[in-house]
Write a protein that holds these residues in place. Structure first.
Motif, PDB file in Angstrom:
ATOM      1  N   UNK A  35       0.859  -1.177   0.000  1.00 44.81           N
ATOM      2  CA  UNK A  35       0.000   0.000   0.000  1.00 44.81           C
ATOM      3  C   UNK A  35       0.902   1.236   0.000  1.00 44.81           C
ATOM      4  N   UNK A  68       3.998   0.495   2.349  1.00 43.99           N
ATOM      5  CA  UNK A  68       3.947  -0.493   3.436  1.00 43.99           C
ATOM      6  C   UNK A  68       3.463  -1.831   2.893  1.00 43.99           C
ATOM      7  N   UNK A  69       4.068  -2.907   3.381  1.00 41.17           N
ATOM      8  CA  UNK A  69       3.646  -4.246   2.991  1.00 41.17           C
ATOM      9  C   UNK A  69       2.206  -4.475   3.447  1.00 41.17           C
ATOM     10  N   UNK A  70       1.415  -5.161   2.603  1.00 42.23           N
ATOM     11  CA  UNK A  70      -0.014  -5.324   2.917  1.00 42.23           C
ATOM     12  C   UNK A  70      -0.275  -6.166   4.178  1.00 42.23           C
ATOM     13  N   UNK A 114      -2.931   0.802  -4.213  1.00 44.52           N
ATOM     14  CA  UNK A 114      -2.624  -0.601  -3.905  1.00 44.52           C
ATOM     15  C   UNK A 114      -1.852  -1.184  -5.081  1.00 44.52           C
ATOM     16  N   UNK A 160       0.733   5.179   0.513  1.00 45.93           N
ATOM     17  CA  UNK A 160      -0.149   6.275   0.935  1.00 45.93           C
ATOM     18  C   UNK A 160       0.566   7.607   0.719  1.00 45.93           C
TER      19      UNK A 160
END
Lengths: 452, 89
Positions: free
Chosen positions: B4, B78-80, B47, B6
């Motif tokens: 993800x 960031x890793x999901x 995503x 952001x």
């Protein structure tokens, strides 16, 4: 597919509500380091720690980056030194403390725990020697943490050890007087000390633990406070449900990080400690959670009830989120490390006596409390005896980390900075328990029937 | 595996273009974008698929942070798994 709502909730917890992993602590057994030669013993301890924990900080940093969640501390706990230093002289014990300090510096970790003795039933020679060296060891090292287990529900209370610890704490305060008696901030007196606690200053690697292990401590008071604040006007059962759900989410994060660290380091996963651990930062306070629950200020009537409910709900929510829970697991109430507690003490709302009552329903005990420097060793021992009794009778861990700050008096503030925060010096009851304390001996283990 | 990304910050021309270019350069496939501008502030959740990423993921995280710093934005990759762990049983 992940929903945007969930993504935003997680991001908000991390960025605005101070959610973090408080510590990844690697436990390392030192039993195979024993030696007749004191220098060789110290060398073997250093080598063993460095060999096992060399990648700890690097791995922690990588996981932090991968998941975008701060991992505040990477630490090491070792077998209680009194158990591996049988027959070692006092100088040899201090040499080991310095060795642990050197290993911590070389690893890049801020604390290493395990300068510890377990004396709940009585002192053996190595326990007595190690305890006598604690003040010097804490004064001559920077990162070593020490703990002494003086009681357990099965063994009762070793009152000789309680009396001794009053003097040891005073001595540690004196020897570190130039830095606000900081030695006492790294010394914990326990009842029913857990063997898998990842949190300092009381962490050590228990005798029933595997060769090495990864234990993780989560945090997140800010997340719980924020959830309660948003919930607005709801009843207490609804509030308890909300806290459970929030604790679940926080703990899942801990479980993920623990498993990842365990896999990457090739070290078995031990436990996740479900604690709400505050920091001095605004928005990261356990006291503020209690206030959001409906108290005018922490310490007022109703505080113990709120804390009991909070503590229970955190455990209920957390237990399902982790495959293995342990350590201290509960809400911490360290005064100097909690912005709301500091404010409550300053406002005269939170007293030592109320803190003692609060520790009957939460983890861990009288924690990071500064008292006047002229408080006698007997009074310190009396405070320890009271707190330890709560743990022994209620079959729970309790602890005392108290700082009789040399040269400080009520109204002064002790400022450690960083995670240790600042502590307003609190008044103590100055009537003396010295006859009781100096009787010595042993308070027998409590009965486990006829509960009232 | 998914990640993800952001993004939050003051709106400007070319934010999505720059981030997308960086994703393409590193073989990161964009699966979904949700973006809005409110009172001049830009926010976006992207995503992405990182199965074929051509650098270590932690390096990509640094690259995104740096891109953010250069453009006065906060960009985090960031890793999901962190979101799955928290929100899925």
């Amino acid at each position: 597919m992940l929903s945007h709502e969930n993504i935003l909730e997680t991001l908000q917890m991390i960025r605005e509500e101070c959610l973090d992993i408080r510590t990844i602590t690697m436990g390392i057994s030192l039993f195979d380091c024993q030696s007749d030669d004191e220098k060789r013993l110290a060398d073997k301890i250093y080598d063993k720690i460095m060999k096992n924990a060399r990648d700890l900080v690097k791995t922690g940093n990588e996981i932090e980056k991968m998941y975008g969640i701060p991992i505040v501390n990477k630490r090491v706990s070792v077998t209680p030194i009194a158990l591996v230093a049988g027959g070692v002289s006092p100088d040899g014990c201090v040499r080991i403390a310095k060795t642990l300090d050197r290993a911590a510096k070389d690893l890049g970790i801020n604390f290493i725990g395990g300068y510890t003795a377990l004396v709940q039933k009585g002192f053996n020679d190595s326990g007595r020697t190690l305890v006598s060296t604690i003040p010097q060891a804490l004064a001559e090292t920077e990162r070593v943490c020490s703990s002494v287990n003086v009681a357990s529900t099965k063994a009762g209370i070793n009152m000789d050890a309680v009396a001794r610890m009053g003097k040891i704490i005073k001595e540690a305060a004196f020897l570190t007087k130039d830095s606000g008696s900081i030695g006492c901030a790294k010394l914990v007196v326990f009842a029913n000390a857990p063997e898998d606690n990842p949190f300092m200053a009381g962490a050590f690697h228990g005798i029933g633990e595997p060769e090495t292990v990864i234990n993780v401590g989560v945090s997140g008071p800010g997340v719980v406070a924020s959830a309660i604040k948003k919930a607005g006007n709801c009843n207490l059962a609804e509030l308890a449900e909300l806290i459970k759900k929030t604790a679940f989410k926080i703990t899942r994060m801990g479980q993920l990080v623990a498993q990842e660290a365990s896999g990457r380091l090739g070290v078995p996963f031990g436990i996740v400690d479900l604690s709400l651990a505050p920091t001095p930062a605004v928005g990261d306070s356990v006291a503020r959670i209690l206030e959001h629950m409906g108290l005018e200020q922490c310490g007022c009537a109703g505080t113990t009830a709120c804390l009991a409910m909070l503590n229970d709900a955190v455990k209920k929510g957390g237990v399902m989120a982790s495959s293995s829970v342990g350590g201290l697991s509960g809400a911490f109430i360290p005064v100097s490390e909690d912005e709301g507690m500091i404010a409550a003490v300053r406002a005269g709302s939170l007293s030592l006596e109320k803190l003692e009552a609060m520790t009957a329903v939460c983890s861990v005990g009288l924690d990071m409390i500064a008292v006047p420097g002229d408080t006698s060793a007997e009074i310190i021992s009396g405070i320890i005896a009271d707190e330890i009794s709560i743990g022994v009778v209620n079959t729970k861990t309790t602890a005392v980390r108290i700082i009789p700050a040399y040269g400080y008096d009520v109204g002064d503030t002790l400022n450690f900075g960083g995670l240790l925060g600042e502590a307003p010096v609190m008044p103590v009851n100055t009537k003396s328990p010295s006859v009781f304390i100096n009787r010595g001996g042993h308070i027998p283990a409590p009965i486990h029937s006829l509960k009232n | 595996m998914k990640a993800v990304i952001s993004v939050v910050g003051k709106d400007a021309i070319g934010i999505i273009a720059r981030i997308s270019a960086s994703c393409a350069e590193n073989n990161v496939n964009i699966l979904d974008i949700s973006q809005s501008v409110l009172h001049g502030y830009f926010s976006m959740i992207m995503i992405t698929d990182i199965d074929h990423i051509n650098i270590p993921f932690t390096e990509f995280v640094d690259k995104m942070s740096l891109l953010g710093e250069k453009n006065s934005l906060q960009i985090h990759a960031m890793h999901e798994d962190i979101f799955n762990a928290m929100h899925k049983i």
